[in-house]
Design a protein around this motif. Structure first.
Motif, short mmCIF file in Angstrom:
data_model
loop_
_atom_site.label_atom_id
_atom_site.label_comp_id
_atom_site.label_asym_id
_atom_site.label_seq_id
_atom_site.Cartn_x
_atom_site.Cartn_y
_atom_site.Cartn_z
N SER A 1 32.91 30.74 46.49
CA SER A 1 32.09 31.70 47.25
C SER A 1 32.22 33.13 46.73
N GLN A 2 33.24 33.39 45.94
CA GLN A 2 33.45 34.76 45.45
C GLN A 2 32.38 35.17 44.42
N GLN A 3 31.67 34.19 43.88
CA GLN A 3 30.66 34.52 42.88
C GLN A 3 29.52 35.35 43.46
N ILE A 4 29.39 35.35 44.79
CA ILE A 4 28.36 36.15 45.44
C ILE A 4 28.62 37.64 45.20
N TYR A 5 29.88 38.01 45.14
CA TYR A 5 30.26 39.42 45.11
C TYR A 5 30.53 39.97 43.71
N ILE A 6 30.60 39.10 42.71
CA ILE A 6 30.87 39.58 41.36
C ILE A 6 29.67 39.31 40.46
N SER A 7 29.64 39.98 39.33
CA SER A 7 28.48 39.85 38.44
C SER A 7 28.42 38.45 37.83
N ASP A 8 27.22 38.06 37.42
CA ASP A 8 27.04 36.75 36.78
C ASP A 8 27.85 36.65 35.50
N LYS A 9 27.89 37.73 34.75
CA LYS A 9 28.64 37.73 33.49
C LYS A 9 30.13 37.53 33.75
N CYS A 10 30.64 38.22 34.75
CA CYS A 10 32.05 38.08 35.10
C CYS A 10 32.35 36.65 35.55
N TRP A 11 31.49 36.10 36.38
CA TRP A 11 31.69 34.73 36.86
C TRP A 11 31.68 33.76 35.68
N SER A 12 30.78 33.97 34.76
CA SER A 12 30.68 33.11 33.59
C SER A 12 31.96 33.18 32.75
N ILE A 13 32.50 34.36 32.59
CA ILE A 13 33.74 34.53 31.82
C ILE A 13 34.91 33.85 32.53
N ILE A 14 34.95 33.95 33.85
CA ILE A 14 36.01 33.28 34.62
C ILE A 14 35.90 31.77 34.47
N ALA A 15 34.68 31.24 34.59
CA ALA A 15 34.48 29.79 34.45
C ALA A 15 34.84 29.33 33.03
N THR A 16 34.50 30.14 32.04
CA THR A 16 34.84 29.80 30.65
C THR A 16 36.36 29.79 30.47
N SER A 17 37.03 30.74 31.09
CA SER A 17 38.49 30.79 31.01
C SER A 17 39.12 29.55 31.64
N LYS A 18 38.58 29.15 32.78
CA LYS A 18 39.07 27.94 33.45
C LYS A 18 38.87 26.72 32.54
N ASN A 19 37.67 26.60 31.97
CA ASN A 19 37.38 25.45 31.10
C ASN A 19 38.23 25.47 29.84
N ALA A 20 38.49 26.66 29.30
CA ALA A 20 39.34 26.76 28.10
C ALA A 20 40.77 26.34 28.42
N THR A 21 41.24 26.67 29.60
CA THR A 21 42.60 26.27 30.01
C THR A 21 42.67 24.75 30.15
N ILE A 22 41.66 24.17 30.75
CA ILE A 22 41.62 22.71 30.89
C ILE A 22 41.57 22.05 29.51
N GLN A 23 40.76 22.60 28.62
CA GLN A 23 40.68 22.05 27.25
C GLN A 23 42.01 22.14 26.54
N LEU A 24 42.72 23.24 26.73
CA LEU A 24 44.03 23.41 26.11
C LEU A 24 44.98 22.31 26.57
N ILE A 25 44.97 22.02 27.85
CA ILE A 25 45.83 20.97 28.40
C ILE A 25 45.41 19.60 27.85
N PRO B 1 43.83 31.89 27.85
CA PRO B 1 42.39 32.08 28.10
C PRO B 1 42.12 33.02 29.27
N SER B 2 43.04 33.09 30.20
CA SER B 2 42.88 33.97 31.36
C SER B 2 42.94 35.45 30.98
N ASP B 3 43.61 35.77 29.90
CA ASP B 3 43.77 37.18 29.51
C ASP B 3 42.43 37.88 29.29
#
Length: 181
Positions: free
Chosen positions: A112-136, A165-167
């Motif tokens: 639900s936090q994606q409502i309050y942050i920019s689309d670009k920021c949300w996309s970067i956060i999702a990419t970071s999450k996916n990169a962490t999963i890929q690393l594992i 990836p979170s950095d």
């Protein structure tokens, strides 16, 4: 002749009425224009004040959303994730699934936090999450990774050699929050 004089008087009256009507019509048009402009300006002022008020009220919600996403990103940094979530057994697949499930649950908890942050920021956060999963997942697929503890060791070694990836996402959030001021 009388008829001509009568027609002349009628035409003269019509012209007089027309001459009296012209200033009235012009005054009416000017008044209409000014009232229309005044109404438009007042409407714009009200919209501006409402938007300003909404921004003031929304700022704390936006900051809270950024804070929550920073917490999420900090929690999925592999070194912190591995310390927080210990393996239940020696099976690397079950540990991999446990780590990924934990990341996904954290992410879903913050959707639900994606409502309050920019689309670009949300996309970067999702990419970071996916990169962490890929690393594992990549660490789990290596031949030398045969137990849950070895998976932890491989991921931690990998994190010593490169940034999390979170950095990147954390840096972006910090920039975006500094732009709010």
């Amino acid at each position: 002749m009388f008829a001509t004089k009568l027609i002349y008087m009628e035409v003269s009256r019509i012209i007089d009425l027309f001459l009296y009507a012209i200033p009235t019509v012009i005054t009416g048009l000017i008044a209409y224009y000014f009232f229309r402009e005044h109404t438009k300006n007042e409407d714009g002022r009200r919209r501006f004040l409402l938007k300003k008020d909404l921004q003031v009220n929304a700022l704390p919600l936006r900051l809270q959303a950024y804070e929550r996403m920073v917490i999420f990103l900090e929690r999925i940094i592999p070194s912190k994730l591995l310390i927080r979530i210990a393996p239940i057994s020696t099976d690397k697949e079950s540990y991999e699934a446990l780590l990924i499930q934990s990341i996904e649950q954290e992410f879903e908890h913050n959707l639900s936090q994606q409502i309050y942050i920019s689309d670009k920021c949300w996309s970067i956060i999702a990419t970071s999450k996916n990169a962490t999963i890929q690393l594992i997942r990549k660490a789990s697929m290596l031949e030398k990774t045969d137990t849950a503890n070895k998976l932890r060791e491989v991921v931690l070694t990998e994190m010593m050699e490169r940034r999390s990836p979170s950095d990147t996402a954390l840096s972006f959030i910090k920039e975006e929050v500094s732009d709010l001021w």
